[in-house]
Enzyme design. Structure first.
Site, short mmCIF file in Angstrom:
data_model
loop_
_atom_site.label_atom_id
_atom_site.label_comp_id
_atom_site.label_asym_id
_atom_site.label_seq_id
_atom_site.Cartn_x
_atom_site.Cartn_y
_atom_site.Cartn_z
CG HIS A 105 47.62 36.58 36.42
ND1 HIS A 105 46.87 35.76 35.59
CD2 HIS A 105 48.76 36.86 35.75
CE1 HIS A 105 47.55 35.56 34.47
NE2 HIS A 105 48.70 36.21 34.54
CG LEU A 106 47.90 43.82 39.44
CD1 LEU A 106 47.45 44.72 38.31
CD2 LEU A 106 47.60 44.48 40.79
#
Length: 800
Positions: free
Chosen positions: A704-705
């Site tokens: 996840h960014l």
DNA sequence: GTTCTAGAAC
DNA sequence: GTTCTAGAAC
């Protein structure tokens, strides 16, 4: 609302309702009114989509689930009886005799394939030459010659079945969800089959591009985009979806073979159940659209004369299965009524442990098997235990049968079966979901017998999955190994778990033999079966405790449901762990430290993102945006005024460490999506400054960014770890990650030690003694950001 | 990931 | 005595 956001929402809408959409030409859509939405295609034209769920075109457009049952009840032949005579068969098979009322079994055959794969041609060819009454249900023309809905298809299928016809479902049916409602049409008198047209994407695109009179109006260059998009979400059909027969076709010859198979069916004929022609490797990866456009003129035509390995195997399998059916051996086959995915009875198929190579006394072994089964049957609910042997003349099977019949056991739930334990469904018609392996102490492939056969059938997936659980096994112990969804055993046979068991060795030519000490031997063998059945029990309990819930129910409350879903996963994890722990004395674990990492034992809380990524439709009210590749959500505990997560949906990428070159496109999309949100936030508040990046070692599973504003004004930011994870080099800027993956094939990850470092201001880098003091400082610090952040757009400041 | 809390730091 | 952290439990 900014224009781009509007488009975004439309796109979102499209993605969520994907299954209920169908393509309609512009000329038709004029009449549709407010529920149409425009979207832009690669060739620059605009098409409209009609949202059927909101505006059904006719009152029968949607069919409630419960009516399916009603309709099934009205089908002819509903009341055919099944009688069972157990253990009376000379051929060592459990017998089920089906009273034949003389009426034919109907079929629902789902064609599976993208546009251009030849579904309509397939149906038409079969229907032209078949003596069986068929109805072809084509979504592209179902609505007075125009495209219609899935519900209309279901309705028409039911009508045709009521008329006594068999049915082809001629729509793409590419994923499990699209197929599930059609599979529910199956029942005691209706078998559901699938024919998967796995032709090369180029071939399908080429045909779609070239065709001029296609009913779905999918012509021209747009076809390439549509086909590629569709193939991205493709899920291969599996028997455990409730399909009694699947044929895979990879080329024209395979298709021809399948056409022949169905064409030859008279009204009274049926086909053997099982999975035919499946290639072990998934051909999901498709060439990019642009690559296709460049090569479209030089497509390799698939030769209709070419007889491939797959065809040969498909033909062989079909011939062999047909021969068996022709013998009219009344094998134990589960009736299609049981085939509904929710209705499959949990079944453990197990070989006799220690009696082959380990030379354990057969009489003693049979006693132990029967006694242990007797002990476990009451705990297992409806689940079944099936002792399997390859040979008809197996002594152990007859001993067990004899002993079992003398006891008061439920012989529908404990019986013997002859066959290859890795092919009991496809070749024997038995439904089973768990198999036991007579493993060696190293849990390695090879050797001979069952162990070699199971490892061979499962492919390398099993070894990897096993390695994640244990490295070795002591006699009397068992270890439960869930199979990954990619495993051929799961695809072809519906097997979800393998339980490795190690029994006592009585063979003096093998190491650690017990020198005829049957006191110890019997104790260990009993322990082995107990461990095995306990493992199976845990799987059964797990499945019954957490039945799949309807997506409606899960959408009601986001936060809680994330936790519930996690809870369920944790429960599974914990139970697996509990089994592992209970077996700990037996499992010699020489890599205790790395084991957790290998097995990726994620706790419940750590699975929340993973769950959302896998089932965004269940989290409609937390998901801000989703595509095939990503979902965007607000961080549940934002550490700044704006804090989003762009979560990758690809299953195998748990964190930055897993990222490789093949994920570049995904990383770029995540970055672009992040940028888009930054733009949106900065339009609302120009003072916000952002960074996009990844934690070197994430706490939550699924890449996840973080899209996070840099004032860090949040009550959720409470400790050193929080602060340092976003302000030290533990935080890897997305631009740098992209660069590193491009240049070196993977991203650099920083040590977790950085999280324990001193607390420094993210602007002036001054150090502070504790979090409250740091936060007071950060609130007022107006220094410039450190130099390195000012390069390469690491820091996203709104341009003046 | 968060929450809780014992005990260190002040 | 209060504030804060670190580590265990979830």
């Amino acid at each position: 609302m900014p224009r781009w956001l509007g488009i975004y929402q439309l796109k979102l809408c499209f993605l969520y309702r994907y299954h209920y959409y169908s393509e309609v030409p512009n000329s038709i859509s004029k009449h549709i009114g407010p529920s149409t939405s425009e979207r832009f295609n690669l060739n620059g034209t605009t098409t409209r989509r009609f949202h059927h769920t909101q505006t059904p075109r006719s009152s029968n457009a949607r069919v409630p689930h419960d009516t399916l049952y009603e309709v099934r009840r009205q089908l002819p032949n509903w009341s055919r009886k099944t009688t069972i005579s157990q253990f009376s068969d000379q051929r060592d098979k459990m017998e089920v005799q089906i009273e034949d009322s003389g009426k034919a079994k109907q079929m629902v055959v789902l064609l599976i394939g993208p546009p251009g794969s030849g579904k309509s041609t397939f149906c038409d060819t079969v229907i032209r030459s078949s003596h069986r009454p068929w109805s072809r249900i084509c979504q592209d023309i179902i609505s007075n010659g125009k495209a219609g809905t899935k519900a209309q298809c279901l309705k028409m299928a039911m009508d045709s079945l009521k008329e006594g016809k068999s049915v082809f479902i001629d729509r793409c049916n590419l994923d499990k969800a699209q197929r599930s409602e059609f599979i529910k049409l199956g029942g005691p008198e209706v078998e559901v089959h699938a024919v998967a047209l796995e032709l090369p994407a180029q071939v399908c695109i080429s045909r779609s591009v070239k065709r001029t009179g296609h009913e779905g109006n999918l012509q021209g260059g747009r076809a390439a985009a549509v086909v590629n998009k569709m193939l991205q979400s493709k899920e291969l059909p599996k028997v455990n979806e409730g399909l009694s027969r699947i044929m895979f076709c990879y080329n024209d010859a395979d298709v021809e073979n399948a056409v022949k198979t169905y064409s030859a069916l008279g009204p009274m004929d049926s086909l053997p159940s099982g999975c035919f022609g499946l290639k072990s490797s998934d051909t999901k990866s498709q060439p990019g659209i642009m690559k296709f456009f460049k090569k479209v003129t030089a497509l390799p035509a698939s030769s209709s004369n070419e007889v491939t390995e797959a065809t040969r195997r498909a033909t062989e399998a079909t011939t062999e299965a047909t021969r068996k059916a022709d013998e009219k051996v009344e094998n134990f086959r589960d009736s299609p009524a049981k085939l509904g995915s929710a209705d499959i009875v949990p079944t453990l198929a197990f070989p006799s442990i220690s009696t082959a190579d380990f030379q354990f006394d057969l009489e003693k072994a049979a006693d132990i098997i029967v006694e242990t089964a007797e002990e476990f049957l009451p705990k297992l609910g409806t689940a079944r235990l099936v002792l399997v042997d390859l040979s008809h003349g197996s002594k152990i099977l007859s001993l067990v049968k004899a002993k079992a019949s003398r006891k008061n056991l439920d012989l529908r739930r404990f019986f013997t079966f002859v066959g290859d334990i890795t092919k009991l469904h496809s070749e024997g018609g038995l439904h089973y979901n768990v198999i036991a392996n007579a493993a060696n102490w190293r849990l390695k492939p090879g050797g001979g017998g069952v162990n070699a056969a199971i490892y061979k059938a499962a492919g390398p997936d099993l070894e990897a999955a096993t390695r994640a659980r244990a490295n070795t096994l002591l006699p009397g112990k068992a270890v439960v190994v869930p199979l990954p969804s990619t495993c051929p055993l799961q695809n072809a046979e519906g097997i979800t778990h393998v339980i490795h068991v190690l029994g006592p060795n009585m063979n003096p030519n093998r190491p650690n033999f017990l020198n005829n000490d049957y006191t110890k031997g019997c104790k260990t063998l009993r322990e082995a079966y107990t461990s095995l059945f306990e493992g199976f029990l845990s799987i059964v309990q797990d499945q019954s405790k957490f039945p799949k819930r309807s997506s409606q129910a899960t959408m009601s409350d986001s936060g809680e449901n994330i936790n519930e879903e996690s809870e369920r996963n944790t429960k599974k994890y914990k139970e697996d762990k509990a089994i592992a722990n209970s077996l700990e004395s037996g499992v010699v674990d020489d890599t205790r430290d790395s084991d957790l990492k290998m097995s990726k034992g994620w706790s419940s809380w750590a699975l929340a993102l993973y769950n959302i990524a896998m089932h965004p439709e269940k989290y409609e009210n937390v998901v801000l945006e989703s595509s095939d590749d990503i979902v965007v959500i607000n961080d549940q505990y934002p550490k700044a005024r704006k804090h989003l997560l762009v979560v990758a949906r690809q299953e195998s990428v748990d964190g930055l460490e897993d990222v490789r070159k093949e994920n570049l496109q995904l990383l770029q999309e995540m970055h672009n999506v992040g940028l888009k949100w930054v733009e949106k936030f900065q339009k609302e508040d120009a003072s916000l400054i952002f960074r996009l990046g990844y934690h070197s070692v994430p706490s939550m599973r699924q890449l996840h960014l973080h899209v996070i504003s840099q004032e860090f004004e949040s009550d959720n930011l409470k400790n050193k770890k929080h602060w340092n994870s976003f302000t030290s080099s533990f935080f890897r800027d997305s631009v740098d990650v992209l660069e590193e993956v491009k240049s070196q094939g993977k991203a650099n990850v920083a040590s977790e030690d950085l999280l324990k470092g001193e607390l420094r201001c993210n602007r002036c880098r001054s150090a502070h003694p504790n979090i409250p003091k740091l936060k007071s400082h950060v609130r007022i610090c107006r220094s410039h950001f450190p130099d390195h952040l000012l390069h390469n757009n690491r820091l996203l400041v709104r341009p003046e």
